[in-house]
Enzyme design. Sequence first.
Site, short mmCIF file in Angstrom:
data_model
loop_
_atom_site.label_atom_id
_atom_site.label_comp_id
_atom_site.label_asym_id
_atom_site.label_seq_id
_atom_site.Cartn_x
_atom_site.Cartn_y
_atom_site.Cartn_z
N CYS A 1 49.15 34.88 39.98
CA CYS A 1 48.70 36.27 39.98
C CYS A 1 49.52 37.07 40.97
O CYS A 1 49.37 36.92 42.19
CB CYS A 1 47.21 36.36 40.31
SG CYS A 1 46.62 38.06 40.36
N ASP B 1 47.48 42.46 34.44
CA ASP B 1 46.18 42.28 35.08
C ASP B 1 45.53 43.66 35.16
O ASP B 1 45.42 44.33 34.15
CB ASP B 1 46.43 41.60 36.43
CG ASP B 1 45.19 40.96 37.00
OD1 ASP B 1 44.21 40.83 36.27
OD2 ASP B 1 45.21 40.62 38.18
N HIS B 2 45.15 44.11 36.31
CA HIS B 2 44.49 45.43 36.37
C HIS B 2 45.47 46.55 36.05
O HIS B 2 46.67 46.39 36.23
CB HIS B 2 43.95 45.67 37.78
CG HIS B 2 43.05 44.59 38.25
ND1 HIS B 2 42.75 44.39 39.56
CD2 HIS B 2 42.38 43.64 37.56
CE1 HIS B 2 41.93 43.36 39.68
NE2 HIS B 2 41.70 42.88 38.48
N HIS C 1 49.26 36.33 35.62
CA HIS C 1 48.60 37.63 35.75
C HIS C 1 49.63 38.53 36.42
O HIS C 1 50.02 38.26 37.56
CB HIS C 1 47.42 37.54 36.72
CG HIS C 1 46.14 37.09 36.11
ND1 HIS C 1 44.95 37.12 36.81
CD2 HIS C 1 45.84 36.65 34.87
CE1 HIS C 1 43.98 36.68 36.02
NE2 HIS C 1 44.48 36.38 34.85
N HIS D 1 43.09 30.39 39.86
CA HIS D 1 43.49 31.75 40.25
C HIS D 1 43.50 31.85 41.78
O HIS D 1 42.55 31.42 42.42
CB HIS D 1 42.47 32.74 39.66
CG HIS D 1 42.88 34.17 39.79
ND1 HIS D 1 42.84 34.85 40.98
CD2 HIS D 1 43.34 35.04 38.86
CE1 HIS D 1 43.26 36.09 40.77
NE2 HIS D 1 43.57 36.24 39.49
N TYR E 1 40.20 47.82 34.29
CA TYR E 1 40.33 47.27 32.93
C TYR E 1 40.27 48.32 31.83
O TYR E 1 39.67 48.11 30.79
CB TYR E 1 39.29 46.16 32.72
CG TYR E 1 39.70 44.88 33.40
CD1 TYR E 1 40.62 44.03 32.82
CD2 TYR E 1 39.19 44.54 34.65
CE1 TYR E 1 41.02 42.86 33.46
CE2 TYR E 1 39.59 43.38 35.31
CZ TYR E 1 40.50 42.54 34.69
OH TYR E 1 40.91 41.40 35.31
C1 DNO Z 1 40.17 39.97 38.32
C2 DNO Z 1 40.42 38.65 37.76
C3 DNO Z 1 39.56 37.61 38.43
C4 DNO Z 1 39.71 36.28 37.74
C5 DNO Z 1 38.95 35.17 38.39
C6 DNO Z 1 39.29 33.86 37.76
O1 DNO Z 1 40.36 40.95 37.68
O2 DNO Z 1 41.74 38.33 37.81
O3 DNO Z 1 38.24 38.01 38.40
O4 DNO Z 1 39.23 36.40 36.44
O5 DNO Z 1 39.19 35.11 39.74
O6 DNO Z 1 38.23 32.98 37.94
#
Ligand code: DNO
Length: 346
Positions: free
Chosen positions: A236, A308-309, A263, A198, A322
């Site tokens: 991401c 993702d978020h 992501h 990531h 989340y």
């Molecule tokens: C945040 C996530 C990160 C991700 C880590 C992977 O919401 O995308 O915390 O899980 O960086 O190790």
Amino acid sequence: MIPSFRWFGASDPISLAHIRQIPGVTGVVSALYDVPVGDAWSRARLGTLKDQVQDAGLRLAVVESIPVHEDIKLGRPGRDRLIENYCASIASMGELGIPVLCYNFMPVFDWTRTDLAMRLPDGSTALAYDDRALAAIDLSRGTGELPGWATAYSPPELQPLLAAYHHVDAEQLWDNLGYFLERVAPAAEQAGVRLALHPDDPPWPIFGLPRIITNARALERLVALVDSPANGVTFCTGSLGASPENDLPAMVRRLGERIHFAHCRNVRITGERRFHETAHPSPCGSVDLFEVLRALRDVGFAGPMRPDHGRMIWGETGRPGYGLYDRALGVTYLQGLWEALSRSAT
Ligand code: DNO
């Protein structure tokens, strides 16, 4: 593309039954959250998680994350045993047929924000980051002032760790990442597991700590460190999209089949090292998700993709970034884009 959704396990107010009802979602992204960092994950416990997801009519598509111990990032003696444990966890994933591992190599802090509930004009709240606000945070008293990290480190834990990084600059961190991957990538290849690093979030150094996975050059350097198909990335869009220098569709086209996980999230850049998260659709933020997905489709991406978020909307409360509602809207939007791209290509 496998539409997927993150689930934080039994403590998550969002259940697997909720996830099952989001149109089109088949993949679950989860982890064993209570294993001490550095320990090997037990195959039995991972198997229980897998079965639980399967019993809900879904599939455990990604482990996110097995955290990398700071001693590995620091290159300290003792890292070999920790790396062996890491490889053992990957072997368990392989035996259980869990195909993708998302992890990161950020010193001390994973994703970092300065405001967990910035109010947007429509009344929703979103995560935000401002480098000036970060500079005002005093870590000499521990992480109490850092949003989302309040209880993570006490001052006696944090100070020696930060001090240890005084000896680790960006190049040293690259060396330590290389050392790790030279051992872990062959284990992943053998286990049939794809590693998906990531990017750093935000994609620049914070608190004087080096951060190296920030742009196109870095991602290409990473995949070249060990030239194995198992050594890949989590693309991401929110992390990389916070930096205006990053041309995301071009990066996707360069990385191609080394992208093992996506992501997708949108951010609006509002100044120098200053941004806030937004709803997923392209018009809402600075990231053109249509063009990113077009590039992913063009390079033949077939892996898991998760929203993702999300923002907090409709009065929902819970884990910042989340909630259920905005992420469910997001994954539905992503699938709409994907369907349109796929059908217009035939
Ligand atoms: C945040 C996530 C990160 C991700 C880590 C992977 O919401 O995308 O915390 O899980 O960086 O190790």
